[in-house]
Design an enzyme around this catalytic site. Structure first.
Site, PDB file in Angstrom:
ATOM      1  N   TYR A 209      39.572  -3.982  34.563  1.00 37.68           N
ATOM      2  CA  TYR A 209      39.122  -3.080  33.490  1.00 37.68           C
ATOM      3  C   TYR A 209      40.258  -2.150  33.064  1.00 37.68           C
ATOM      4  CZ  TYR A 209      36.647   0.448  30.819  1.00 37.68           C
ATOM      5  OH  TYR A 209      36.247   1.284  29.818  1.00 37.68           O
TER       6      TYR A 209
ATOM      7  N   HIS B 116      39.668   5.557  18.866  1.00 37.50           N
ATOM      8  CA  HIS B 116      39.000   6.685  19.506  1.00 37.50           C
ATOM      9  C   HIS B 116      39.380   8.036  18.887  1.00 37.50           C
ATOM     10  CE1 HIS B 116      37.803   3.654  22.298  1.00 37.50           C
ATOM     11  NE2 HIS B 116      37.336   4.499  23.208  1.00 37.50           N
TER      12      HIS B 116
ATOM     13  N   ASN C 190      41.142   8.926  29.211  1.00 38.25           N
ATOM     14  CA  ASN C 190      40.090   9.028  30.219  1.00 38.25           C
ATOM     15  C   ASN C 190      40.392  10.244  31.083  1.00 38.25           C
ATOM     16  OD1 ASN C 190      37.712   7.813  30.984  1.00 38.25           O
ATOM     17  ND2 ASN C 190      38.678   5.833  31.408  1.00 38.25           N
TER      18      ASN C 190
ATOM     19  N   TYR D 288      18.054  51.427  34.626  1.00 35.08           N
ATOM     20  CA  TYR D 288      18.666  50.262  35.268  1.00 35.08           C
ATOM     21  C   TYR D 288      20.043  49.927  34.678  1.00 35.08           C
ATOM     22  CZ  TYR D 288      14.168  49.068  37.496  1.00 35.08           C
ATOM     23  OH  TYR D 288      13.019  49.067  38.242  1.00 35.08           O
TER      24      TYR D 288
ATOM     25  N   ARG E 144      22.180  52.274  36.679  1.00 33.32           N
ATOM     26  CA  ARG E 144      22.027  52.217  38.125  1.00 33.32           C
ATOM     27  C   ARG E 144      22.315  50.828  38.689  1.00 33.32           C
ATOM     28  NH1 ARG E 144      16.360  52.546  40.684  1.00 33.32           N
ATOM     29  NH2 ARG E 144      15.825  53.257  38.603  1.00 33.32           N
TER      30      ARG E 144
ATOM     31  N   PHE F 281      35.700  10.639  35.516  1.00 35.12           N
ATOM     32  CA  PHE F 281      35.803  11.167  34.155  1.00 35.12           C
ATOM     33  C   PHE F 281      34.552  11.941  33.734  1.00 35.12           C
ATOM     34  CE2 PHE F 281      34.532   6.630  34.032  1.00 35.12           C
ATOM     35  CZ  PHE F 281      33.188   6.817  33.711  1.00 35.12           C
TER      36      PHE F 281
ATOM     37  N   GLU G 125      27.098   3.984  28.792  1.00 41.27           N
ATOM     38  CA  GLU G 125      27.400   5.352  29.221  1.00 41.27           C
ATOM     39  C   GLU G 125      26.132   6.170  28.976  1.00 41.27           C
ATOM     40  OE1 GLU G 125      30.793   5.882  26.751  1.00 41.27           O
ATOM     41  OE2 GLU G 125      31.894   4.297  27.802  1.00 41.27           O
TER      42      GLU G 125
END
Length: 516
Positions: A55, A85, A197, A282, A285, A331, A416
């Site tokens: 791969y 991409h 990646n 508050y 404090r 990744f 994915e």
């Protein structure tokens, strides 16, 4: 010439990342890293020369991993990966973020588990050291399979086909590389995949937020203490014995910060006797409990991000001991996403309690100061609507604090099928920091105005320094005036480190972030 920082892959410190973020270092690698890079590249080259499917080397990507690629097309495969991409949209990432991306990617690849050639890492460092900023659109990553689109745009610039940012303008990357004397990178087997990646964009964005928020948080401590004095609050809630009984580190540290900031205040001493108020609101404090919890959350985020900055997060990973190339999921940016979501909550809460302190100051029934901090209320509205602005910003932060990590959407035809959304989780923090800084700017103005009504009494040395810093540019408000420029100036003091420097001069205090 900028000083040189020797990157020890896997051993970057928060201080080193801060200097890279600020752009004050040239980067270089130790010789030992080069040996590791060469050894892992030999494993990839054997895979490229062989016939077994691997791969990222001789297959397609994602859902197309079952498609074999011929040896003659392996380089084209990597080039096509980067081109296909590079699909980001939106405004470009800030130069500080891109500098971190370049450095983090170089450090990750240099650990010797990615199988790239030395020239890949050298090109990343050369672009960084030349001050070049690849044009990287900010939107388009889901934070799994790596920050694919933004890292692809970064890589597209390295190969001379993308763009660089120069003086805020987009210019062809090829021309910028040539002008800097850098040869455009030609990708070999697996190198395009190794470059895109990984979690370097989401990590860089989250680090950008952490480092950007540091002076804001320190300013919040100074301003919160100034508000305590303006409202003639008690310092009893900061007694160390209270916080030691709970044992929360951030809470104990914040109480110590407040004790140091308020030490020696004549305003505090003036109402030790004769003040019939038993307990403060508050928002005064419980500052150690609230801001301390935020500090713990931010410190945890810093630890996670420091680990991630030193991690190897591409896929598949190369192991030189036995020549194995193993596909995994480093990744997936879930650690970054959850850290960023935690940071978002902390940033929102620092702003939320500051907004409550402003509301307390303008409420004469609580603060015992003139209504809306003006001596002629009615004719003058004072800080009435400045508080409304703070409330609007605090409300925006509540929406922005919604966790991004729970909003997974499947991609790549369900290959994915769970993603982190870490990139947005980290990117949205800048808007939240801006909102919180503006709230604190308004509080600084209000607290300083409250102090005016207590004169001639003086606050502590540190808080009088903060008050004087504001008054150098902004006078006390004795009647209504155009307040927006005052808010802008006060917010600048919150963000630019001016108030932080006062905080950091206090002796003997624990560091804000983690020791590195």
């Amino acid at each position: 010439m900028l000083p040189t920082l020797l990157i020890q892959p896997g051993q970057l410190t928060l201080e080193q990342l801060q200097s890279i973020h600020a752009g004050v270092r040239q980067l270089t690698l130790p010789a030992s890293s080069r040996e590791l890079i060469r050894a892992s590249q030999k494993v990839v080259q054997r895979a490229a020369d062989g016939d077994a499917p691997v791969y990222g080397v001789n297959t397609g990507f994602g859902k197309l991993a079952n498609q074999r690629i011929s040896k003659a097309q392996l380089d084209t495969l990597q080039l096509n990966l980067i081109r296909s991409h590079s699909v980001g949209v939106g405004e470009p990432l800030a130069p500080e973020v891109v500098r971190l991306m370049l450095a983090l990617k170089a450090a990750s690849l240099a650990r010797g588990y990615s199988g790239v050639r030395e020239v890949v890492v050298d090109t990343l460092l050369a672009v960084h050291n030349a001050g070049l900023v690849p044009y990287v659109p900010s939107q388009g990553s889901v934070g799994a399979s790596g920050d694919l689109a933004p890292l692809a745009h970064m890589t597209l610039a390295l190969i001379g086909e993308g763009e660089m940012l120069q003086d805020g303008k987009r210019v062809p990357a090829g021309a910028a590389l040539k002008q800097a004397g850098i040869e455009a990178l030609a990708l070999g087997a697996k190198e395009g995949l190794a470059l895109i990646n990984g979690t370097q964009t989401s990590t860089a964005l989250a680090l950008h937020a952490l480092l950007s928020f540091e002076p804001v948080l320190e300013s919040a401590l100074v301003i919160g203490a100034l508000t305590v004095d303006a409202a003639r609050g008690s310092d009893g809630p900061f007694d160390p014995r209270i916080h030691e009984l709970r044992g929360q580190p951030g809470q104990m540290d914040v109480a110590q910060y407040y004790r140091a900031l308020l030490k020696g205040s004549a305003i505090r001493n003036s109402h030790l006797d004769g003040d019939d108020r038993v307990q403060d609101p508050y928002s005064l404090r419980c500052q150690p409990q609230v801001v301390g919890a935020c500090l713990d959350q931010l410190r945890h985020g810093a630890l996670v991000l420091l680990r991630e900055a030193n991690a190897v997060t591409d896929n598949p990973l190369v192991f030189t001991e036995d020549g194995a190339m193993i596909s995994g999921g480093n990744f997936h940016a879930e650690p970054v996403a959850l850290a960023a979501d935690g940071m978002a909550l902390a940033i929102a809460e620092v702003g939320a309690i500051a907004e409550r302190r402003i509301a307390m100051l303008i409420d004469s029934g609580v603060s015992r100061l003139p209504p809306f901090l003006t001596s002629d209320a009615g004719l003058n509205s004072g800080f009435m609507i400045a508080h409304v602005t703070a409330a609007a910003l605090a409300s925006e932060n509540k929406s922005l604090a919604h966790p991004a990590s729970v909003d997974s959407l499947p991609t790549s035809a369900n290959q994915e099928d769970h993603v982190s959304m870490a990139t947005f989780a980290a990117r949205r923090l800048q808007a939240m920091i801006s909102n919180t800084a503006n709230i604190l700017g308004i509080e600084l103005l209000a607290a300083a105005q409250g102090i005016e009504f207590l004169r001639p009494l003086q606050s502590s040395v540190a808080l009088e320094q903060a008050h004087a810093l504001l008054r150098q540019q902004i006078p006390a408000m004795d009647h209504d005036r155009f307040l927006a420029p005052d808010i802008e100036h006060a917010t600048t003091l919150v963000r630019n480190g001016a108030l932080s420097r006062i905080f950091r001069t206090l002796p003997g205090l624990p560091t804000l972030w983690i020791p590195t």
